[in-house]
Design a protein around this motif. Structure first.
Motif, PDB file in Angstrom:
ATOM      1  N   ARG A   1      32.672  46.421  39.955  1.00  0.00           N
ATOM      2  CA  ARG A   1      31.941  46.274  38.685  1.00  0.00           C
ATOM      3  C   ARG A   1      30.882  47.372  38.539  1.00  0.00           C
ATOM      4  O   ARG A   1      30.720  47.965  37.464  1.00  0.00           O
ATOM      5  N   ARG A   2      30.166  47.672  39.631  1.00  0.00           N
ATOM      6  CA  ARG A   2      29.131  48.726  39.599  1.00  0.00           C
ATOM      7  C   ARG A   2      29.764  50.091  39.352  1.00  0.00           C
ATOM      8  O   ARG A   2      29.247  50.897  38.577  1.00  0.00           O
ATOM      9  N   GLU A   3      30.898  50.337  40.015  1.00  0.00           N
ATOM     10  CA  GLU A   3      31.514  51.665  39.938  1.00  0.00           C
ATOM     11  C   GLU A   3      32.239  51.893  38.618  1.00  0.00           C
ATOM     12  O   GLU A   3      32.252  53.006  38.110  1.00  0.00           O
ATOM     13  N   ARG A   4      32.851  50.836  38.087  1.00  0.00           N
ATOM     14  CA  ARG A   4      33.777  51.034  36.956  1.00  0.00           C
ATOM     15  C   ARG A   4      33.348  50.359  35.688  1.00  0.00           C
ATOM     16  O   ARG A   4      33.998  50.518  34.647  1.00  0.00           O
ATOM     17  N   GLY A   5      32.251  49.571  35.731  1.00  0.00           N
ATOM     18  CA  GLY A   5      31.835  48.841  34.534  1.00  0.00           C
ATOM     19  C   GLY A   5      32.687  47.609  34.334  1.00  0.00           C
ATOM     20  O   GLY A   5      33.531  47.280  35.181  1.00  0.00           O
ATOM     21  N   PRO A   6      32.480  46.917  33.200  1.00  0.00           N
ATOM     22  CA  PRO A   6      33.218  45.675  32.958  1.00  0.00           C
ATOM     23  C   PRO A   6      34.725  45.923  32.900  1.00  0.00           C
ATOM     24  O   PRO A   6      35.160  46.955  32.402  1.00  0.00           O
ATOM     25  N   LEU A   7      35.499  44.957  33.400  1.00  0.00           N
ATOM     26  CA  LEU A   7      36.961  45.081  33.378  1.00  0.00           C
ATOM     27  C   LEU A   7      37.457  44.695  31.986  1.00  0.00           C
ATOM     28  O   LEU A   7      37.239  43.566  31.524  1.00  0.00           O
ATOM     29  N   PRO A   8      38.155  45.613  31.290  1.00  0.00           N
ATOM     30  CA  PRO A   8      38.649  45.287  29.944  1.00  0.00           C
ATOM     31  C   PRO A   8      39.702  44.176  29.990  1.00  0.00           C
ATOM     32  O   PRO A   8      40.453  44.057  30.964  1.00  0.00           O
ATOM     33  N   THR A   9      39.764  43.385  28.948  1.00  0.00           N
ATOM     34  CA  THR A   9      40.780  42.334  28.826  1.00  0.00           C
ATOM     35  C   THR A   9      42.171  42.945  28.998  1.00  0.00           C
ATOM     36  O   THR A   9      42.470  43.985  28.413  1.00  0.00           O
ATOM     37  N   GLY A  10      42.986  42.282  29.832  1.00  0.00           N
ATOM     38  CA  GLY A  10      44.364  42.745  30.034  1.00  0.00           C
ATOM     39  C   GLY A  10      44.536  43.674  31.214  1.00  0.00           C
ATOM     40  O   GLY A  10      45.661  43.946  31.616  1.00  0.00           O
ATOM     41  N   GLU A  11      43.429  44.184  31.786  1.00  0.00           N
ATOM     42  CA  GLU A  11      43.551  45.071  32.954  1.00  0.00           C
ATOM     43  C   GLU A  11      43.361  44.286  34.247  1.00  0.00           C
ATOM     44  O   GLU A  11      42.962  43.124  34.224  1.00  0.00           O
ATOM     45  N   ALA A  12      43.662  44.935  35.380  1.00  0.00           N
ATOM     46  CA  ALA A  12      43.614  44.244  36.669  1.00  0.00           C
ATOM     47  C   ALA A  12      43.112  45.171  37.761  1.00  0.00           C
ATOM     48  O   ALA A  12      43.351  46.383  37.710  1.00  0.00           O
ATOM     49  N   VAL A  13      42.402  44.602  38.745  1.00  0.00           N
ATOM     50  CA  VAL A  13      41.935  45.341  39.926  1.00  0.00           C
ATOM     51  C   VAL A  13      42.189  44.486  41.168  1.00  0.00           C
ATOM     52  O   VAL A  13      42.339  43.263  41.072  1.00  0.00           O
ATOM     53  N   LEU A  14      42.200  45.161  42.331  1.00  0.00           N
ATOM     54  CA  LEU A  14      42.538  44.484  43.587  1.00  0.00           C
ATOM     55  C   LEU A  14      41.355  44.517  44.560  1.00  0.00           C
ATOM     56  O   LEU A  14      40.677  45.541  44.673  1.00  0.00           O
ATOM     57  N   THR A  15      41.104  43.378  45.215  1.00  0.00           N
ATOM     58  CA  THR A  15      40.116  43.325  46.309  1.00  0.00           C
ATOM     59  C   THR A  15      40.785  42.653  47.514  1.00  0.00           C
ATOM     60  O   THR A  15      41.844  42.031  47.379  1.00  0.00           O
ATOM     61  N   PRO A  16      40.128  42.734  48.676  1.00  0.00           N
ATOM     62  CA  PRO A  16      40.609  41.935  49.808  1.00  0.00           C
ATOM     63  C   PRO A  16      40.529  40.445  49.483  1.00  0.00           C
ATOM     64  O   PRO A  16      39.778  40.035  48.583  1.00  0.00           O
ATOM     65  N   GLY A  17      41.246  39.643  50.246  1.00  0.00           N
ATOM     66  CA  GLY A  17      41.240  38.192  50.046  1.00  0.00           C
ATOM     67  C   GLY A  17      40.220  37.447  50.901  1.00  0.00           C
ATOM     68  O   GLY A  17      40.089  36.233  50.786  1.00  0.00           O
ATOM     69  N   GLY A  18      39.531  38.192  51.775  1.00  0.00           N
ATOM     70  CA  GLY A  18      38.510  37.532  52.600  1.00  0.00           C
ATOM     71  C   GLY A  18      39.091  36.380  53.401  1.00  0.00           C
ATOM     72  O   GLY A  18      40.117  36.522  54.067  1.00  0.00           O
ATOM     73  N   ASN A  19      38.484  35.211  53.282  1.00  0.00           N
ATOM     74  CA  ASN A  19      38.917  34.036  54.055  1.00  0.00           C
ATOM     75  C   ASN A  19      40.081  33.269  53.431  1.00  0.00           C
ATOM     76  O   ASN A  19      40.478  32.214  53.943  1.00  0.00           O
ATOM     77  N   LEU A  20      40.619  33.764  52.325  1.00  0.00           N
ATOM     78  CA  LEU A  20      41.787  33.100  51.722  1.00  0.00           C
ATOM     79  C   LEU A  20      43.017  33.315  52.604  1.00  0.00           C
ATOM     80  O   LEU A  20      43.093  34.311  53.324  1.00  0.00           O
ATOM     81  N   PRO A  21      44.016  32.430  52.514  1.00  0.00           N
ATOM     82  CA  PRO A  21      45.295  32.711  53.182  1.00  0.00           C
ATOM     83  C   PRO A  21      45.937  33.986  52.631  1.00  0.00           C
ATOM     84  O   PRO A  21      46.648  34.677  53.353  1.00  0.00           O
ATOM     85  N   ALA A  22      45.700  34.273  51.352  1.00  0.00           N
ATOM     86  CA  ALA A  22      46.241  35.486  50.733  1.00  0.00           C
ATOM     87  C   ALA A  22      45.451  36.699  51.218  1.00  0.00           C
ATOM     88  O   ALA A  22      44.230  36.656  51.341  1.00  0.00           O
TER      89      ALA A  22
ATOM     90  N   GLU B   1      51.036  37.046  49.519  1.00  0.00           N
ATOM     91  CA  GLU B   1      50.287  38.273  49.828  1.00  0.00           C
ATOM     92  C   GLU B   1      49.093  38.468  48.897  1.00  0.00           C
ATOM     93  O   GLU B   1      48.049  38.955  49.324  1.00  0.00           O
ATOM     94  N   ALA B   2      49.256  38.087  47.633  1.00  0.00           N
ATOM     95  CA  ALA B   2      48.128  38.208  46.701  1.00  0.00           C
ATOM     96  C   ALA B   2      48.087  37.015  45.752  1.00  0.00           C
ATOM     97  O   ALA B   2      49.131  36.548  45.294  1.00  0.00           O
ATOM     98  N   VAL B   3      46.869  36.537  45.505  1.00  0.00           N
ATOM     99  CA  VAL B   3      46.679  35.544  44.448  1.00  0.00           C
ATOM    100  C   VAL B   3      45.942  36.222  43.298  1.00  0.00           C
ATOM    101  O   VAL B   3      45.118  37.124  43.517  1.00  0.00           O
TER     102      VAL B   3
END
Ligand code: ADP
Length: 186
Positions: free
Chosen positions: A62-83, A26-28
């Motif tokens: 990235r535009r909305e939230r600024g750089p992602l700090p080390t150790g944190e995580a965000v989710l996007t669609p997988g687009g053309n991936l099987p996931a 479901e997610a990679v």
């Protein structure tokens, strides 16, 4: 291709040699950079295979939230991936081990697992975060990764059906296989 499977509190823990962009889960997880740009390594491969749906969603975050700090995580669609989804996390750059690298690497794994559970996802595949461009020694990274996932599964039994580690090289697979023998009984 090498494959190993164990069970932790009702969740399958799978080690497999392979390509993260080919995994039918479901997610990679993406070993992202803080700017969530494609870059090289795993991230370049995920953005290439996923296509604009991944890259544009990452750029928007990235535009909305600024750089992602080390150790944190965000989710996007997988687009053309099987996931269906990509969970982007930033692992620590290795500076010799005295700058909190193990804690930050564990935090990156935990953030991904928590985000997956929060979205009701049941199957998740990780690459070998921080061990490429970021220089984290593979044996140590494997131990942190497996210990962190095992602890999470013990604390959250039944929440996930499968956690898969996708190792690009045979030697990384063997490092994880050996690390699991050290970690599993602890
Ligand atoms: P980091 O910047 O976090 O160190 P890298 O992407 O440079 O991340 O490398 C992390 C690991 O992922 C390395 O072991 C690298 O060989 C491996 N890797 C590179 N491409 C892929 C891929 N398509 N699938 C799985 N693993 C990959």
């Amino acid at each position: 291709m090498e494959r190993f499977e164990a069970e932790v509190e009702g969740t399958r823990l799978v080690l497999v040699q392979g390509d993260i962009t080919r995994q039918e889960v479901e997610a990679v997880v993406n070993a992202a950079n803080p700017d969530l740009t494609p870059g090289g390594g795993v991230s370049g491969a995920i953005h290439r295979a996923g296509g604009p749906a991944v890259t544009e969603a990452a750029a928007r975050l990235r535009r909305e939230r600024g750089p992602l700090p080390t150790g944190e995580a965000v989710l996007t669609p997988g687009g053309n991936l099987p996931a269906k989804y990509v969970i982007h996390t930033v692992g620590p750059v290795w500076h010799g081990g005295t700058q909190g690298e193990p804690e930050l690497l564990a935090k990156a794994y935990r953030s991904c697992l928590s985000l997956a559970v929060a979205h009701g996802l049941r199957t998740l595949a990780f690459p070998n975060i921080s061990t490429g461009a970021y220089g984290y020694p593979v044996d140590r990274a494997a131990e942190v990764a497996l210990r962190t996932v095992r602890d999470f599964l013990r604390e959250n039994p039944g929440k996930l059906a499968e956690v898969r580690f996708v190792l690009f090289s045979a030697s990384d697979f063997q490092a994880y296989r050996a690390a699991w023998e050290r970690v599993k009984g602890l």
